[in-house]
Enzyme design. Structure first.
Site, PDB file in Angstrom:
ATOM      1  N   GLU A 143     -52.657 -48.535 -39.720  1.00  0.00           N
ATOM      2  CA  GLU A 143     -53.202 -48.416 -38.370  1.00  0.00           C
ATOM      3  C   GLU A 143     -54.470 -49.255 -38.318  1.00  0.00           C
ATOM      4  OE1 GLU A 143     -51.396 -47.231 -36.281  1.00  0.00           O
ATOM      5  OE2 GLU A 143     -50.055 -45.913 -37.390  1.00  0.00           O
ATOM      6  N   CYS A 191     -60.925 -47.781 -32.258  1.00  0.00           N
ATOM      7  CA  CYS A 191     -59.935 -48.818 -32.550  1.00  0.00           C
ATOM      8  C   CYS A 191     -59.135 -49.207 -31.314  1.00  0.00           C
ATOM      9  CB  CYS A 191     -59.009 -48.382 -33.675  1.00  0.00           C
ATOM     10  SG  CYS A 191     -58.092 -46.858 -33.338  1.00  0.00           S
TER      11      CYS A 191
END
Length: 484
Positions: free
Chosen positions: A230, A264
């Site tokens: 990720e 993110c």
């Protein structure tokens, strides 16, 4: 500590100074424990999830205080909103759906396979390693752990060295909740992270930067360890000409400045119709003042995690200014001593400047004017595939063109970040923003082996194809070729 849990604690790793050796001992203990219960029952898995939930509740205030200490200032409400609530929601979702996820799935067979029967069994992989970053240290550690425990695995956890206070609290909380052969925490700096990612886990989940993700994938490949990465990237926002700025800008500003942009999936840059850039900037500045009045002295505003990251943000803005970009101050001055970086917008920065080439991870919003939707889509597609994409507008045809014409890890329409909060939506990247996914059933499946099982019938006709081959076998093969 629960007496039964305490009795199962594996003390063999205590006091081992060498990181690789300690990780090896813990991993071996968990694999040995897993081998005694390869496919845990629903009751065992549900019990672990229940303990995890009770741990989060019992330690919530200590987690929030430690995270704020690591950041310098991070409001408890931000930690509750972004770390505590999502983790507890994921646990509740997994416990509610777990029996269905675990159930063997019957599979239909071609006529050539009948009267046999077939099914797919979902079994745990074994021991999962989870490496979490500093920006949402609880959420990005425990959300993957929910999937690991639901799937019946054991887990080793490696928090970021940039959150030492949180790491210490997490280690204590986990030690009081789980036996080391169930879940354990390994703390330390880069050398520990290197040893951790090189260990022969049955699956490794890493959340962090693309650059480090490449190194993690390389290290894991030596053990043929499957990896879920990720990563980050530059998540774009497209404001369509049909956009209502009064509705869109508050949502964009919230998503951009949540955790001071240290997210993110934060909007990284905004593609704005050229003629509406002045109105957009004015609306953003007004909304910043509405959500965070009095900057840099607003206590609701999260500080930057470290002096190094603060200085990096300063350099990004100064480089853009030196390259003739327009820098628009959206609030008060910065406060370097407290690491308060007040929001700024940057208009017209060249593509090779840091703000346009790197993931920003801070409260800087580059603005890219565009003339046509095709131009905006092409601009996105010329770059690495982003972890998230956001579109604001009311033109359904334009929305459809954006969805079909771009590739991204996830999308929210007419808002930001919220796709991440839904446990039935897989969370994951694509290309340079990562691969693999977790959340909900996607996480359960990522950390399970779907084992196909065929049960042959006593009435099987396969023996008709046994050697020695003759006319019957030739006839059977022709029939299979026509009808199979």
């Amino acid at each position: 500590m629960d007496g039964q849990v305490a009795a199962r604690m594996d003390e063999t790793a205590v006091g081992i100074a060498d990181p690789a050796a300690r990780i090896s001992v813990l991993l071996a203990a968990q694999k040995a424990a897993w081998s005694t219960d390869v496919t845990p029952s629903h009751a065992v898995r549900d019990g672990r999830l229940d303990r995890l939930d009770r741990m989060v509740v019992a330690w919530e205030s200590r987690f929030a205080a430690a995270i704020s200490e690591d950041f310098g200032n991070r409001p408890a409400v931000v930690t509750t909103l972004t770390d505590i609530v999502p983790v507890r929601a994921a646990i509740r979702h997994a416990r509610r759906e777990l029996k269905r996820w675990m159930r063997p799935r019957r599979v239909s067979l071609a006529w050539t396979g009948k009267p046999a029967s077939a099914q797919i069994l979902r079994q745990p992989l074994g021991v999962v390693g989870i490496v979490a970053p500093w920006n949402y240290p609880l959420n990005l550690m425990l959300s993957p752990l929910v999937g690991a425990l639901a799937a019946g695995n054991r887990a080793l956890l490696k928090p970021s060295e940039l959150t030492p206070a949180f790491s210490e609290v997490l280690a204590k909380a986990v030690a009081e909740t789980f036996a080391e052969d169930e879940v354990a925490v390994v703390t330390g700096g880069p050398e520990v992270a290197t040893a951790f990612t090189a260990a022969p886990f049955d699956h490794l989940i890493f959340t962090g930067s693309t650059a480090v993700g490449r190194k993690v994938a390389e290290a894991a490949a030596r053990n043929l360890t499957p990896v879920t990465l990720e990563l980050g990237g530059k998540s774009p926002v497209i404001l369509d000409p049909s956009v209502d700025l009064g509705k869109a800008v508050p949502r964009l500003v919230w998503g951009k400045l949540l955790n001071s942009g240290q997210t993110c999936v934060a909007p990284d840059y905004a593609l704005v119709p050229r003629g509406r850039v002045p109105d957009f900037l004015a609306a953003v500045k007004a909304e910043v003042a509405e959500q965070y009045p009095g900057l840099p002295g607003n206590a609701d505003y999260t500080t930057i995690i470290s002096p190094r990251h603060f200085d990096r943000l300063v350099r990004l803005v100064e480089e853009a200014r030196e390259r003739d970009a327009e820098v628009v101050e959206l609030a008060g001055p910065h406060d370097p001593e407290r690491r308060v970086f007040s929001p700024v917008a940057v208009v017209g920065a060249p593509d090779d400047t840091g703000v346009m080439a790197e993931e920003i991870f801070g409260p800087i919003l580059p603005v890219v004017p565009y003339d046509t939707l095709d131009e905006a889509i092409a601009y996105i597609n010329l770059r690495d595939r982003p972890l998230a994409l956001y579109w604001f507008g009311s033109d359904k045809a334009a929305e459809a063109r954006v969805l079909s014409g771009t590739i991204a890890g996830g999308v929210t329409i007419n808002d930001t970040i919220l796709h991440l909060s839904q446990d039935d939506l897989p969370f994951g990247g694509v290309g340079a923003s990562g691969y693999g996914a977790y959340h909900g059933e996607a996480g359960f499946l990522a950390l399970s082996k779907e084992k196909p099982v065929l049960r042959q019938s006593v009435l099987s006709g396969v023996s008709l194809l046994y050697p020695p081959y003759g006319r019957l076998a030739t006839w059977m093969l022709k029939l299979l070729g026509r009808l199979g």
